[in-house]
Each structure stands twice: as structure tokens, then as C-alpha cells.
Design a protein around this motif. Structure first.
Motif, PDB file in Angstrom:
ATOM      1  N   TYR A 162      49.738 -52.583  -7.569  1.00 37.14           N
ATOM      2  CA  TYR A 162      48.609 -51.563  -7.362  1.00 37.14           C
ATOM      3  C   TYR A 162      47.673 -51.756  -8.796  1.00 37.14           C
ATOM      4  O   TYR A 162      46.431 -51.956  -8.607  1.00 37.14           O
ATOM      5  CB  TYR A 162      49.141 -50.593  -6.662  1.00 37.14           C
ATOM      6  N   HIS A 163      48.251 -51.212  -9.585  1.00 35.60           N
ATOM      7  CA  HIS A 163      47.753 -51.539 -11.046  1.00 35.60           C
ATOM      8  C   HIS A 163      47.111 -52.883 -10.620  1.00 35.60           C
ATOM      9  O   HIS A 163      45.702 -52.524 -11.820  1.00 35.60           O
ATOM     10  CB  HIS A 163      48.974 -51.243 -11.922  1.00 35.60           C
ATOM     11  N   ALA A 164      47.751 -53.788 -11.264  1.00 36.09           N
ATOM     12  CA  ALA A 164      46.823 -55.481 -10.853  1.00 36.09           C
ATOM     13  C   ALA A 164      45.157 -55.437 -10.300  1.00 36.09           C
ATOM     14  O   ALA A 164      44.230 -55.396 -10.408  1.00 36.09           O
ATOM     15  CB  ALA A 164      47.669 -56.676 -11.028  1.00 36.09           C
ATOM     16  N   LEU A 197      55.211 -60.843  -5.999  1.00 35.45           N
ATOM     17  CA  LEU A 197      55.046 -60.720  -6.412  1.00 35.45           C
ATOM     18  C   LEU A 197      52.837 -59.819  -5.471  1.00 35.45           C
ATOM     19  O   LEU A 197      52.470 -59.318  -5.742  1.00 35.45           O
ATOM     20  CB  LEU A 197      53.832 -60.125  -7.978  1.00 35.45           C
ATOM     21  N   GLY A 198      52.644 -61.483  -5.585  1.00 30.33           N
ATOM     22  CA  GLY A 198      51.290 -61.543  -4.805  1.00 30.33           C
ATOM     23  C   GLY A 198      51.587 -61.617  -3.181  1.00 30.33           C
ATOM     24  O   GLY A 198      49.998 -61.226  -2.725  1.00 30.33           O
ATOM     25  N   ARG A 199      52.639 -61.160  -2.421  1.00 32.17           N
ATOM     26  CA  ARG A 199      52.622 -60.383  -1.401  1.00 32.17           C
ATOM     27  C   ARG A 199      52.342 -59.385  -1.444  1.00 32.17           C
ATOM     28  O   ARG A 199      51.618 -58.379  -0.481  1.00 32.17           O
ATOM     29  CB  ARG A 199      53.690 -60.772  -0.237  1.00 32.17           C
ATOM     30  N   LEU A 200      52.751 -57.878  -2.167  1.00 26.80           N
ATOM     31  CA  LEU A 200      52.338 -56.561  -2.241  1.00 26.80           C
ATOM     32  C   LEU A 200      51.207 -56.797  -3.071  1.00 26.80           C
ATOM     33  O   LEU A 200      50.602 -56.109  -1.970  1.00 26.80           O
ATOM     34  CB  LEU A 200      53.833 -55.781  -3.530  1.00 26.80           C
ATOM     35  N   ALA A 201      50.351 -57.315  -3.627  1.00 25.05           N
ATOM     36  CA  ALA A 201      49.503 -57.177  -4.036  1.00 25.05           C
ATOM     37  C   ALA A 201      48.379 -58.121  -2.780  1.00 25.05           C
ATOM     38  O   ALA A 201      47.431 -56.917  -2.921  1.00 25.05           O
ATOM     39  CB  ALA A 201      49.237 -58.428  -4.901  1.00 25.05           C
ATOM     40  N   SER A 202      48.764 -58.520  -2.111  1.00 26.36           N
ATOM     41  CA  SER A 202      47.569 -58.961  -0.854  1.00 26.36           C
ATOM     42  C   SER A 202      47.843 -58.009  -0.080  1.00 26.36           C
ATOM     43  O   SER A 202      46.880 -57.616   1.240  1.00 26.36           O
ATOM     44  CB  SER A 202      48.427 -60.330  -0.249  1.00 26.36           C
ATOM     45  N   ARG A 203      48.691 -57.151   0.350  1.00 24.08           N
ATOM     46  CA  ARG A 203      48.999 -56.221   1.056  1.00 24.08           C
ATOM     47  C   ARG A 203      48.254 -55.505   0.712  1.00 24.08           C
ATOM     48  O   ARG A 203      47.828 -54.310   1.381  1.00 24.08           O
ATOM     49  CB  ARG A 203      50.835 -56.021   1.418  1.00 24.08           C
ATOM     50  N   ILE A 204      48.401 -54.768  -0.470  1.00 19.63           N
ATOM     51  CA  ILE A 204      48.034 -53.523  -0.932  1.00 19.63           C
ATOM     52  C   ILE A 204      46.252 -53.204  -1.085  1.00 19.63           C
ATOM     53  O   ILE A 204      45.544 -52.692  -0.424  1.00 19.63           O
ATOM     54  CB  ILE A 204      48.447 -53.659  -2.554  1.00 19.63           C
TER      55      ILE A 204
END
Length: 310
Positions: free
Chosen positions: A136-138, A155-162
């Protein structure tokens, strides 16, 4: 009170040892750990000995910053109740080892202010809260939601989902064919197939220090590249292509309390799903094999150690 912990005594040397906890402070809470995650970024560099100089760095050390457990002794000042389920982002509570980041242990002792109450809907996925807050921070580091995310690990999957949860629909680059599945509301492609040249915001979580030269040709004029991986080598790029696009660069570092609060809100609102990311589980006594699997097996998105098996 002893705590059984994962200890890196030196690079490539993993042991499971009983460690004495440090003297308890007035605001400390004692947490019995249920599960902890293995980081394939910073923790891998600690294991390999490639970690750049960092405050608190040194061996022997207890790694880990992704643990979930239950409060077993809240002390006299805590507002937490015994039995409360909490996320632990690390500790420095051992007498015989450094705590960097100190969460891979059966029992942890740390100030209550560092603990995060776990939403009831989360089981072992709660170990992903720090990584979710980092993602989320990124994502929030840029003025616009990322249109391209580079890397489809956890991390990429989480960023994409966010990004999707916040109203965007990113494209994701992933070079490993085995990691192109599992998209939720976005597209994952082989970067060799990319023909777009006007991304306004690109988020890199690959950790590839040479990635910028591959990204700049796909950037819009005055577009921004956010670097959110951990780069063990110097990051560099060719100046002329970046000059012609007036490219902007930003670095996203550690998550902050407001990032964790935002992630918890998205989870509570059912806008962010942490499911499907924990792919492997091992017992602490299997730590050496578990770490190698986490670091070397492309099919392993996130390995967790099950401390309940103790």
C-alpha cells in the motif's frame, strides 16, 4: 522464559535454538506465536550475507518481521486482553541474539504499541499484513495509481490487488511463466509481449537493479517510476532515454502506521483479499529446508512456519 527461535549464526547457517528473552519492560506484552512468514527479499539477503550495512545488522540474529499469535501476558498497563490475536512486525527481545527483525520465534516480547490487532476474518493470512502495508505504501507513493506493476510475486500481487481495490486496473509484467496465473482483476503478461509506450506511473517490485533501462521506453513523458523492491546492487540507468521523457523516479521504503490502517480498512470492507498467497507450510524443525524452498522454488509464493507444531 525461553523462546525457541530461528537463528542465523552466520550466512547460510540456520539453526533452531532456545533463547532467553530480555528483561521485561513495563510496557512489554508477551505473545505466543502461531505462524511466521519467510521473506524472500531482506531475509534472503540476511541468509546469504549480501545484506548491505543496516542498523542492528550482525550475527547471530533472529530473522523475520511477519508473525501472528496470541497475547498470553498483557501486563498491568496494556489495553489488550489475554487471548487477543495480534500481528507482530518483529521484536528485539532476546539476550543472546540480535533481533533483525526478530519475529521468527515461538514466544516474543515487545511493547504493546508495536502490535496490530488482527481482523477476525484472517487466519494464517495475517502474516501478510506487513507486506500488504508495504505494498500500500508503494502504491500510494505516486501521485497516480500505478498502471504497470513489475513482478508477480507476493508483493506484486498485493500491490496489484490494492490498485484494483482503489479503482485502478494495472498491467503486470512477469518473466516467469509459472507466476503469471492468479490475477484478480488485472492482466499479467510476459514483458517481451509489451508494446505500450505511455504508462504514466510504473511500480517496480522486482528488485532488479538494472530494470530502469527496460522500463523507460514504456514510460509516458513526465511519467514516474516508483522503486519498491530491495536492490542489493547499485541502481543505474542510461541518461538520454530518461532525459527525453523527463522521467521521474521515487523510492518507496518501509510502511507507516497509516498504511497499515488503510490496509485493515480495505480488508474489513472486503475490498482486499489476502487469500491464495500462502503456498507452503513447514514446521520450525524443518527450517533449513523451508528457507531453501522459499528462496529457490519459483512455485513458492510465501512459506510460513507453523509454530503450533512445537
Amino acid at each position: 522464559m525461553p523462546s525457541t527461535a530461528i537463528v542465523f549464526s552466520e550466512p547460510h547457517a540456520i539453526a533452531v535454538r532456545d533463547l532467553a528473552l530480555a528483561d521485561r519492560q513495563a510496557d512489554d506484552v508477551l505473545v505466543e506465536i502461531e505462524a511466521s512468514g519467510i521473506s524472500t527479499g531482506t531475509e534472503r539477503l540476511l541468509w546469504s550475507g549480501e545484506m548491505p550495512p543496516f542498523p542492528g545488522m550482525g550475527y547471530p540474529l533472529v530473522p523475520g518481521y511477519e508473525a501472528v499469535g496470541r497475547v498470553v501476558d498483557a501486563g498491568d498497563r496494556s489495553v489488550l486482553q489475554e487471548g487477543a490475536r495480534v500481528f507482530v512486525p518483529g521484536s528485539n527481545g532476546f539476550r543472546e541474539a540480535r533481533g533483525l527483525f526478530g519475529a521468527s520465534a515461538s514466544m516474543l516480547q515487545l511493547p504493546e504499541t508495536r502490535l496490530v490487532s488482527v481482523p477476525r476474518k484472517l487466519e494464517d493470512e495475517a502474516v501478510l499484513l506487513a507486506l500488504s502495508a508495504t505494498a500500500y505504501h508503494a502504491v500510494a507513493a505516486s501521485d497516480a495509481l500505478p498502471e504497470l506493476v513489475v513482478g508477480h510475486g507476493v508483493l506484486g500481487r498485493l500491490a496489484s490487488r490494492i490498485v484494483v481495490a482503489l479503482g485502478g486496473k494495472p498491467c503486470v509484467w512477469e518473466t516467469a511463466e509459472t507466476r503469471r496465473s492468479g490475477a484478480q482483476g488485472y492482466e499479467v503478461i510476459d514483458p517481451a509481449m509489451e508494446d505500450r509506450r505511455d504508462y504514466r506511473s510504473i511500480l517496480d517490485v522486482s528488485g532488479d537493479a538494472a530494470i530502469i533501462d527496460a522500463l523507460v521506453p514504456h514510460l509516458a513523458r513526465s511519467g514516474e517510476i516508483v522503486l519498491a523492491g530491495f536492490y542489493k546492487e547499485p541502481v543505474g540507468f542510461a541518461f538520454p532515454p530518461a532525459f527525453m521523457r523527463e522521467a521521474r523516479f521515487r523510492i518507496a521504503a518501509e510502511w507507516q502506521p497509516q498504511d497499515m490502517a488503510a490496509v485493515l480498512e480495505l480488508i474489513e470492507q472486503d475490498r482486499l483479499d489476502l487469500g491464495g498467497l500462502l503456498t507452503h507450510t513447514a514446521r520450525p524443525v524443518e527450517a533449513e529446508a523451508a528457507y531453501r524452498t522459499a528462496f529457490e522454488d519459483a512455485d513458492c509464493l510465501k512459506m510460513i512456519l507453523d509454530w503450533r507444531a512445537m
